[in-house]
Enzyme design. Structure first.
Site, mmCIF file in Angstrom:
data_model
loop_
_atom_site.group_PDB
_atom_site.id
_atom_site.type_symbol
_atom_site.label_atom_id
_atom_site.label_comp_id
_atom_site.label_asym_id
_atom_site.label_seq_id
_atom_site.Cartn_x
_atom_site.Cartn_y
_atom_site.Cartn_z
ATOM 1 N N ASP A 105 -6.764 6.744 -3.127
ATOM 2 C CA ASP A 105 -7.130 7.749 -1.949
ATOM 3 C C ASP A 105 -5.840 8.725 -1.954
ATOM 4 O O ASP A 105 -4.841 8.465 -2.116
ATOM 5 C CB ASP A 105 -7.451 7.035 -0.707
ATOM 6 C CG ASP A 105 -6.516 6.366 -0.327
ATOM 7 O OD1 ASP A 105 -5.725 5.455 -1.006
ATOM 8 O OD2 ASP A 105 -6.678 5.914 0.873
ATOM 9 N N GLU A 172 -6.879 2.850 0.608
ATOM 10 C CA GLU A 172 -5.488 2.149 0.823
ATOM 11 C C GLU A 172 -4.997 2.554 1.953
ATOM 12 O O GLU A 172 -4.160 1.907 2.823
ATOM 13 C CB GLU A 172 -4.700 1.908 -0.490
ATOM 14 C CG GLU A 172 -3.480 1.272 -0.538
ATOM 15 C CD GLU A 172 -2.136 1.975 0.235
ATOM 16 O OE1 GLU A 172 -1.221 1.403 0.693
ATOM 17 O OE2 GLU A 172 -2.363 3.268 0.154
#
Length: 187
Positions: A105, A172
């Site tokens: 991400d 994350e």
């Protein structure tokens, strides 16, 4: 720097003298494609919980190297979010199981770099606000290293034994993208 990170990842998994001698040559053959992959990922980041294209790209790459890939791994407390985690497995006889993870991400941060592949992405966050997006923490490098490691280890199957598990971890940056290991073993 990228060569050092990729070399380290590979050496952790495979530590033979034959492999070590040819590692530089193998990386040299792959580095142009890996840099291109890095630039593409850097220019097209996706926020936590929205890693649709990133996870699909990673899954396609890993499948092309011969890994068994499971997509859309992960669950969130908020049902509006889809888990975009990737688990790829290559079983190669008896031996240890090694897990390599990369976060996939990006952050709601405006890129101020003036490189041709700088992120110009803007998207709506979970509150509906338009925000800029960039890979400010190196997740683009992490994904690229995972792809390079996966490709080289697949090409070296005759030099190692065991099971390699590769994970593309979503969300994350928001901390809720980790999932229990028992969920991985159930797939």
């Amino acid at each position: 720097m990228k060569k050092i990170l990729l070399a380290f990842s590979l050496l952790v998994v495979v530590a033979t003298s034959t492999f070590a001698q040819s590692l530089d040559a193998m990386i040299d053959r792959e580095i142009a494609q890996l840099v291109s992959t890095y630039k593409m990922l850097h220019a097209s980041p996706e926020l936590s919980h929205y890693e649709v294209k990133t996870s699909a790209f990673l899954a396609d790459q890993l499948r092309s190297f011969g890994y068994t890939v499971t997509e859309r791994i992960g669950k969130y407390d908020r049902p509006q979010f889809t888990g975009y985690g990737i688990v790829a497995v290559m079983k190669n006889g008896d031996g240890p199981t090694v897990l390599v993870r990369a976060d996939i991400d990006a952050l709601p941060v405006e890129e101020k770099n003036n490189v041709p592949y700088a992120s110009k992405v803007k998207t709506k966050n979970e509150l509906g606000q338009e925000v800029p997006v960039m890979h400010a923490c190196g997740h683009d490098v992490h994904i690229t290293n995972l792809i390079g490691t996966a490709k080289i280890l697949a090409s070296l199957k005759d030099q190692w034994r065991g099971t390699l598990v590769l994970i593309g971890q979503p969300a994350e940056e928001t901390v809720d993208g980790g999932w229990p290991l028992h969920e991985i073993s159930e797939t």
